[in-house]
Design a protein around this motif. Structure first.
Motif: not given
Length: 272
Positions: A105, A173, A216
């Motif tokens: 995350k 990401n 996450v």
């Protein structure tokens, strides 16, 4: 069974599914076994793998679970040799694996560390590449017509749309896009090289799929689902069964002239 029914049948196909206990992987296992394939489930989760094997076999279909840790690249060849020794030699590889570190995350531009970035490139991208290369070489040596299906992503082709993450639990990401972009082009490179050996290599690039946000949260928030759905012409995310159906097509003889293709399965996200 007429000619077209045969083209879409997976009867007598021997298929290895890596990451078979995941969200999409499980649906792929169910879909392919229901269509007549003899599937080998490769996964690190023994408990889920055995349960999945039992569910499929109790329904009258063929499945066998094998413990497999794709992050141990030095053991990939040894692990494959176990199944290659069987009377039933696999002709198709589908890689649904998604290995990642516990700090996944934090792989946004602000918080990512070099050490974690390099580790995830190693366990995900490098294992993905080495695994399919070993499989393709094994098919080549035995002169077997083969088929390899990779999983890319819309974010392996396009940049991430940061607006869908506004006021949600999700951030961009960095590593994910690097990995998926590399897988997409590696698919083309493999198709170019192995096509002459009658080994097809293609990639599916899904958009968002209903389910947990990997690393996450266990559930996608309403805000994220609303933001994302507004960007998709079909107005929603995909169900995992819809991804599995596309895998089934690429695994079947019906796709026999498709090689080096990057198939977007995104409800029209990449069309606008």
């Amino acid at each position: 069974m007429n000619n077209y029914q045969k083209k879409f049948s997976l009867k007598n196909k021997n298929i290895v599914i890596v990451g078979g206990t995941g969200l999409v992987g499980q649906e792929v296992c169910y879909a392919l076994s229901n269509l007549g394939a003899n599937i080998s489930i490769f996964d690190i989760d023994k408990k889920k793998g055995k349960v999945l094997e039992k569910k499929i076999t109790k329904s009258g279909y063929k499945a066998k679970f094998y413990f497999f840790d794709c992050t141990k690249k030095s053991n990939i060849k040894k692990s494959f040799q176990k199944i290659f020794k069987n009377k039933i030699f696999p002709d198709t590889l589908i890689n649904c694996s998604y290995p990642r570190t516990k700090d996944w995350k934090n792989h946004n531009f602000k918080n990512i560390s070099l050490n974690s970035y390099e580790k995830n490139i190693s366990i995900h991208l490098n294992s993905y590449i080495w695994l399919s290369k070993i499989f393709a070489e094994s098919l080549k040596q035995k002169n077997i017509k083969g088929n390899i299906i990779h999983f890319g992503s819309i974010y392996g082709v396009l940049g991430q749309d940061l607006s869908v993450y506004k006021n949600t639990e999700i951030k961009e990401n960095l590593t994910y896009s690097v990995i998926k972009g590399a897988i997409v082009n590696y698919t083309r490179q493999m198709a170019s090289y192995y096509g002459r050996h009658n080994i097809r290599v293609n990639a599916i690039c899904p958009g968002g799929v209903y389910g947990p946000v990997q690393g996450v949260s266990s559930k996608q928030s309403k805000k994220f689902l609303t933001n994302y759905s507004k960007k998709v012409p079909l107005g929603r995310l995909a169900n995992s069964s819809e991804i599995a159906a596309v895998v089934a097509f690429l695994a079947s003889p019906a796709s026999s002239y498709i090689n080096g293709s990057i198939l977007m399965v995104d409800g029209g996200w990449s069309a606008v």
